[in-house]
Motif scaffolding. Structure first.
Motif, mmCIF file in Angstrom:
data_model
loop_
_atom_site.group_PDB
_atom_site.id
_atom_site.type_symbol
_atom_site.label_atom_id
_atom_site.label_comp_id
_atom_site.label_asym_id
_atom_site.label_seq_id
_atom_site.Cartn_x
_atom_site.Cartn_y
_atom_site.Cartn_z
ATOM 1 N N THR A 5 65.831 58.116 41.174
ATOM 2 C CA THR A 5 66.592 57.034 41.806
ATOM 3 C C THR A 5 67.453 57.540 42.964
ATOM 4 O OG1 THR A 5 68.304 57.331 40.104
ATOM 5 C CG2 THR A 5 66.665 55.615 39.719
ATOM 6 N N PHE A 6 68.063 58.721 42.826
ATOM 7 C CA PHE A 6 68.850 59.266 43.937
ATOM 8 C C PHE A 6 67.956 59.620 45.128
ATOM 9 C CE2 PHE A 6 72.190 60.626 40.666
ATOM 10 C CZ PHE A 6 72.977 59.532 40.963
ATOM 11 N N TRP A 7 66.766 60.059 44.839
ATOM 12 C CA TRP A 7 65.824 60.385 45.915
ATOM 13 C C TRP A 7 65.381 59.128 46.655
ATOM 14 C CZ3 TRP A 7 60.076 60.098 45.317
ATOM 15 C CH2 TRP A 7 59.430 60.470 46.486
ATOM 16 N N ARG A 8 65.156 58.027 45.882
ATOM 17 C CA ARG A 8 64.630 56.809 46.500
ATOM 18 C C ARG A 8 65.739 55.918 47.060
ATOM 19 N NH1 ARG A 8 59.732 56.141 48.213
ATOM 20 N NH2 ARG A 8 60.153 53.919 48.068
ATOM 21 N N ASP A 9 66.924 55.935 46.438
ATOM 22 C CA ASP A 9 67.928 54.938 46.835
ATOM 23 C C ASP A 9 69.331 55.516 46.972
ATOM 24 O OD1 ASP A 9 68.363 52.327 47.614
ATOM 25 O OD2 ASP A 9 68.909 51.649 45.603
ATOM 26 N N GLY A 10 69.491 56.804 46.820
ATOM 27 C CA GLY A 10 70.791 57.422 47.015
ATOM 28 C C GLY A 10 71.777 57.053 45.910
ATOM 29 N N TRP A 11 73.080 57.151 46.273
ATOM 30 C CA TRP A 11 74.127 56.891 45.295
ATOM 31 C C TRP A 11 74.221 55.425 44.887
ATOM 32 C CZ3 TRP A 11 76.506 60.499 42.612
ATOM 33 C CH2 TRP A 11 76.499 61.816 43.097
ATOM 34 N N ASP A 12 73.599 54.554 45.640
ATOM 35 C CA ASP A 12 73.622 53.137 45.255
ATOM 36 C C ASP A 12 72.861 52.881 43.959
ATOM 37 O OD1 ASP A 12 75.073 52.606 47.503
ATOM 38 O OD2 ASP A 12 73.319 52.038 48.726
ATOM 39 N N SER A 13 72.050 53.813 43.552
ATOM 40 C CA SER A 13 71.229 53.615 42.347
ATOM 41 C C SER A 13 71.910 54.154 41.084
ATOM 42 C CB SER A 13 69.880 54.314 42.524
ATOM 43 O OG SER A 13 70.062 55.706 42.695
ATOM 44 N N PHE A 14 73.194 54.534 41.181
ATOM 45 C CA PHE A 14 73.872 55.067 39.992
ATOM 46 C C PHE A 14 73.865 54.054 38.847
ATOM 47 C CE2 PHE A 14 77.733 55.484 37.404
ATOM 48 C CZ PHE A 14 77.544 56.766 36.908
#
Length: 395
Positions: A148-157
């Motif tokens: 998720t961090f690879w695909r969407d960065g910190w917004d995917s926390f």
């Protein structure tokens, strides 16, 4: 018309009762796979991404989403059946769901990342043990975090956190529900066992009480029949004894029903002496040793009662000895007659019931021919000597 109305209202009440029974039955069974199906709505974002024409290879994505839903439904329904949940096919399906979820999330990203919490629900439904959760949840959450961090960065926390919560909460709730149902089943089984034990206790008490009492009444009635023509006063005395025995039997039956009967050994020895004398059997009663606990006296009272009853009814004896001796740790009761023995001294008889009672109290009960002829019943029990009351003489 009134009859029709009563029939209709009766049928309505019956249908209402049936519906209530069905609802109660569903509550007793607890949650099922249906309770996890509404969460599939989280996949609407992925579907909207496909229908909006923004996703590459929409046909491939559609087939993947269809396969994801199919695997998810199959897993959650299998998860609520313990035998199917532990079967290898369930784990293979879960592995396939995990691989497909990561493939779709890596390939499409964005809304497809919401499939991870659904994967968490499936994992929590199947993996419920604490040790298994440790093995599965942390590697899963770590892998989800990387993707998720690879695909969407910190917004995917939130997706990572939601995956972790979905695994843990689902596993905890379903494990708790399963434990509650197991406890309920155990409680019902214990209740059934208690009822069976109470029925067995009552049947044994009733057998011992009525067998002895009826035998005494029959013997005394025969004495009355013999005495009445020549000694009316003696016959009336025997009739008074019959009345007393009957009243005492009623009291004992009430006590047996309530389960609070505690036999007095001294009283039972006196009754045995009287019953044997009435039957023309010479009784000899000897007692020595320390004072006994009420529970021990009650159990020995049953042995005296059953043995005396068998001697009166079956032995054809002319002499019967009841010998009670005890030491600091054990007490021994021996009932010996010079007859041919009771015909019911076989498995399933009153003696067998007494043997089970004595064994449950840590003692033994043996019955059979005496060395010098006749029949003998021997009971041994552990004894705890109670402290005598102040001013009470000891034997």
């Amino acid at each position: 018309m009134k009859d029709v109305w009563e029939v209709w209202t009766g049928a309505s009440k019956e249908r209402a009762g049936t519906r209530k029974d069905r609802v109660a039955s569903r509550k007793e069974r607890g949650p099922s796979g249906l309770s996890l199906l509404p969460w599939l709505l989280m996949g609407l974002g992925a579907l909207s991404h496909l229908l909006g024409g923004e996703a590459p290879n929409p046909w491939l994505g559609g087939l993947g989403l269809l396969a994801f839903n199919t695997l998810y439904i199959a897993i959650v329904f299998r998860a609520f059946d313990r035998s199917r949940r532990e079967a290898p096919p369930t784990w293979w399906l879960l592995a396939a769901l995990g691989a497909l979820t990561f493939a779709l999330a890596i390939g499409y990203g964005r809304e497809w990342l919401l499939l991870f919490p659904l994967l968490g629900l499936a994992v929590g439904a199947v993996v419920r043990g604490k040790e298994r959760l440790r093995f599965f949840v942390f590697p899963l959450v770590a892998a989800v975090g990387v993707v998720t961090f690879w695909r969407d960065g910190w917004d995917s926390f939130g997706v990572v956190y939601g995956t972790f919560i979905s695994v843990m909460v689902t596993a905890a709730i379903l494990a708790l529900d399963e434990t509650v149902r197991e406890l309920r089943e155990t409680r019902e089984e214990l209740a059934r066992t208690a009822v069976e034990k109470e029925r067995l206790r009552f049947s044994r008490d009733l057998h011992d009480l009525l067998g002895h009492t009826l035998s005494v009444i029959v013997v005394k009635s025969e004495v009355v029949r013999r005495l009445a023509p020549r000694d009316l006063d003696a016959a009336l005395a025997q009739v008074a004894d019959i009345e007393s025995v009957g009243r005492q039997a009623l009291t004992e039956i009430r006590e047996a029903v309530t389960g609070y009967r505690e036999g007095s050994l001294a009283t039972e020895l006196d009754r045995a002496r009287d019953a044997l004398s009435s039957a023309g059997i010479e009784p000899v009663v000897r007692r020595s040793g320390p004072l006994l606990e009420p529970q021990t006296e009650a159990l020995l009272s049953w042995v005296v009662r059953e043995s005396a009853t068998n001697a009166v009814r079956h032995s054809g004896a002319s002499h019967c000895e009841i010998d009670l001796t005890g030491s600091a740790d054990r007490v021994r009761l021996t009932v010996t007659d010079d007859g041919h023995g009771p015909s019911d001294a076989v498995p399933g008889s009153g003696l067998r019931g007494l043997r089970e009672r004595v064994a449950a109290a840590g003692g033994t009960l043996d019955s059979g021919p005496a060395p010098r002829g006749g029949f003998r019943v021997t009971a041994e029990l552990p004894v705890e000597t109670p402290a005598p009351h102040e001013g009470e003489p000891t034997e």
